[in-house]
Motif scaffolding. Structure first.
Motif, PDB file in Angstrom:
ATOM      1  N   LEU A 160       0.834  -1.209   0.000  1.00  0.00           N
ATOM      2  CA  LEU A 160       0.000   0.000   0.000  1.00  0.00           C
ATOM      3  C   LEU A 160       0.863   1.249   0.000  1.00  0.00           C
ATOM      4  O   LEU A 160       0.583   2.226  -0.707  1.00  0.00           O
ATOM      5  CB  LEU A 160      -0.928  -0.006   1.220  1.00  0.00           C
ATOM      6  CG  LEU A 160      -2.158  -0.913   1.163  1.00  0.00           C
ATOM      7  CD1 LEU A 160      -2.881  -0.923   2.500  1.00  0.00           C
ATOM      8  CD2 LEU A 160      -3.107  -0.476   0.051  1.00  0.00           C
ATOM      9  N   SER A 161       1.930   1.221   0.808  1.00  0.00           N
ATOM     10  CA  SER A 161       2.832   2.373   0.855  1.00  0.00           C
ATOM     11  C   SER A 161       3.646   2.493  -0.425  1.00  0.00           C
ATOM     12  O   SER A 161       3.963   3.598  -0.872  1.00  0.00           O
ATOM     13  CB  SER A 161       3.774   2.251   2.062  1.00  0.00           C
ATOM     14  OG  SER A 161       3.080   2.462   3.263  1.00  0.00           O
ATOM     15  N   LEU A 162       4.003   1.353  -1.015  1.00  0.00           N
ATOM     16  CA  LEU A 162       4.774   1.378  -2.255  1.00  0.00           C
ATOM     17  C   LEU A 162       3.970   2.015  -3.389  1.00  0.00           C
ATOM     18  O   LEU A 162       4.486   2.830  -4.154  1.00  0.00           O
ATOM     19  CB  LEU A 162       5.177  -0.049  -2.636  1.00  0.00           C
ATOM     20  CG  LEU A 162       5.991  -0.213  -3.927  1.00  0.00           C
ATOM     21  CD1 LEU A 162       7.342   0.481  -3.813  1.00  0.00           C
ATOM     22  CD2 LEU A 162       6.182  -1.690  -4.250  1.00  0.00           C
ATOM     23  N   PHE A 163       2.689   1.654  -3.499  1.00  0.00           N
ATOM     24  CA  PHE A 163       1.860   2.150  -4.600  1.00  0.00           C
ATOM     25  C   PHE A 163       1.178   3.489  -4.295  1.00  0.00           C
ATOM     26  O   PHE A 163       0.832   4.228  -5.215  1.00  0.00           O
ATOM     27  CB  PHE A 163       0.799   1.108  -4.971  1.00  0.00           C
ATOM     28  CG  PHE A 163       1.373  -0.108  -5.635  1.00  0.00           C
ATOM     29  CD1 PHE A 163       1.889  -0.036  -6.919  1.00  0.00           C
ATOM     30  CD2 PHE A 163       1.414  -1.323  -4.972  1.00  0.00           C
ATOM     31  CE1 PHE A 163       2.433  -1.161  -7.538  1.00  0.00           C
ATOM     32  CE2 PHE A 163       1.949  -2.450  -5.576  1.00  0.00           C
ATOM     33  CZ  PHE A 163       2.470  -2.370  -6.865  1.00  0.00           C
ATOM     34  N   TYR A 164       0.981   3.794  -2.999  1.00  0.00           N
ATOM     35  CA  TYR A 164       0.265   5.024  -2.645  1.00  0.00           C
ATOM     36  C   TYR A 164       1.081   5.949  -1.749  1.00  0.00           C
ATOM     37  O   TYR A 164       0.532   6.791  -1.048  1.00  0.00           O
ATOM     38  CB  TYR A 164      -1.056   4.680  -1.940  1.00  0.00           C
ATOM     39  CG  TYR A 164      -1.995   3.878  -2.803  1.00  0.00           C
ATOM     40  CD1 TYR A 164      -2.710   4.484  -3.836  1.00  0.00           C
ATOM     41  CD2 TYR A 164      -2.145   2.513  -2.599  1.00  0.00           C
ATOM     42  CE1 TYR A 164      -3.558   3.746  -4.634  1.00  0.00           C
ATOM     43  CE2 TYR A 164      -3.000   1.764  -3.398  1.00  0.00           C
ATOM     44  CZ  TYR A 164      -3.707   2.389  -4.415  1.00  0.00           C
ATOM     45  OH  TYR A 164      -4.549   1.649  -5.202  1.00  0.00           O
ATOM     46  N   GLY A 165       2.394   5.794  -1.736  1.00  0.00           N
ATOM     47  CA  GLY A 165       3.257   6.693  -0.973  1.00  0.00           C
ATOM     48  C   GLY A 165       3.269   6.380   0.505  1.00  0.00           C
ATOM     49  O   GLY A 165       4.188   5.766   1.017  1.00  0.00           O
ATOM     50  N   SER A 166       2.228   6.796   1.211  1.00  0.00           N
ATOM     51  CA  SER A 166       2.117   6.494   2.644  1.00  0.00           C
ATOM     52  C   SER A 166       0.804   5.766   2.924  1.00  0.00           C
ATOM     53  O   SER A 166       0.227   5.877   3.994  1.00  0.00           O
ATOM     54  CB  SER A 166       2.206   7.785   3.472  1.00  0.00           C
ATOM     55  OG  SER A 166       1.279   8.741   3.015  1.00  0.00           O
ATOM     56  N   GLY A 167       0.328   5.012   1.930  1.00  0.00           N
ATOM     57  CA  GLY A 167      -0.963   4.335   2.033  1.00  0.00           C
ATOM     58  C   GLY A 167      -1.023   3.300   3.131  1.00  0.00           C
ATOM     59  O   GLY A 167      -2.101   2.993   3.645  1.00  0.00           O
TER      60      GLY A 167
END
Length: 275
Positions: A160-167
């Protein structure tokens, strides 16, 4: 604009960072009730995530720049500040949810709407019960089952963080809301304060804190890799520095999960035998 103004005043001040996340969580909860009254149990987690993401994204961008220059050198020193910021923000979120849940206990009809997802998760989950220990599984098998479940969550947090930054912070905030609900619901149902205190302490030390730290490490790792893909040339020295650093962060989160699961099973068995 709100987070921009508040962030300027909270920089490097632990108390104000906690208060900022506390305030934004309250805003997120009230907004969810007003906008999504029938689905507020998950909506307030999403809105709180949206409110906190600009602050976290800014910190992750700073972290990526730092890592691209120095890589694994001074690993602890380089990550100390961002981990503290994430942890303080999370603490404010958890305190806000704990107070919100306590208040909602007085509105018994509404708590099943505002905390519907959290309550169902607790009822269906083996994380927050001793049901795993009632089976014929050995300590090793029980620990392995917990580790596999937790590793999947850590991987999702990273992606989630990889695809949405801090997702990945969504799972961290969701974790805070679930544990705050677990705390309040356990207090309501517990008849033996000593037994409740011992088992709650085990879950706090060996489930909630390790899980939170692992989520934070995984979210930071995925977040800095996301920024590296956007701002660094793939295969360059700066990109490789970030990749190595993110790998160590992610592997550290896995170690925390494994150790936490083993200790949780061992100490829960011990306490259940005592009470």
């Amino acid at each position: 604009m709100l987070e921009e103004i508040l962030t300027l005043k909270t920089k490097k001040n632990p108390t104000k960072i906690v208060l900022l996340s506390f305030f934004l969580t309250i805003v997120g909860f009230i907004s969810a009730i007003l906008i999504f009254p029938k689905h507020s149990s998950i909506a307030h987690v999403l809105i709180t995530t949206i409110l906190l993401m600009p602050i976290l994204a800014r910190e992750i961008k700073k972290e990526e720049k730092k890592e691209s220059k120095v890589g694994l050198k001074r690993f602890y020193k380089n990550h100390k500040s961002i981990f503290e910021i994430f942890l303080l923000l999370f603490l404010g979120v958890f305190l806000a949810y704990a107070i919100i849940t306590l208040v909602m206990v007085f509105f018994s009809n509404n708590i099943f709407i505002t905390h519907d997802y959290q309550i169902k998760f607790i009822e269906d989950s083996e994380y927050l019960t001793t049901s795993l220990l009632n089976s014929n599984l050995s300590v090793l098998a029980t620990t392995l089952k917990l580790v596999v479940q937790n590793l999947l969550l850590i991987l999702v947090c990273f992606l989630l963080s990889l695809f949405y930054g801090s997702g990945g912070v969504f799972l961290i905030i969701l974790n805070a809301s679930i544990f705050a609900t677990f705390l309040v619901e356990s207090m309501k149902l517990s008849q033996d304060f000593k037994a409740f205190s011992l088992i709650f302490l085990i879950y706090l030390l060996f489930w909630f804190i390790p899980m939170t730290c692992a989520f934070l490490l995984s979210a930071i790792a995925g977040g800095v890799m996301s920024k590296a893909f956007m701002h660094e040339k793939f295969g360059s020295k700066r990109f490789d520095n970030v990749a190595k650093d993110a790998f160590v962060l992610f592997m550290t989160s896995l170690v925390v999960i494994v150790v936490g699961a083993l200790l949780q099973v061992l100490f829960t068995k011990l306490v259940v035998g005592m009470v």
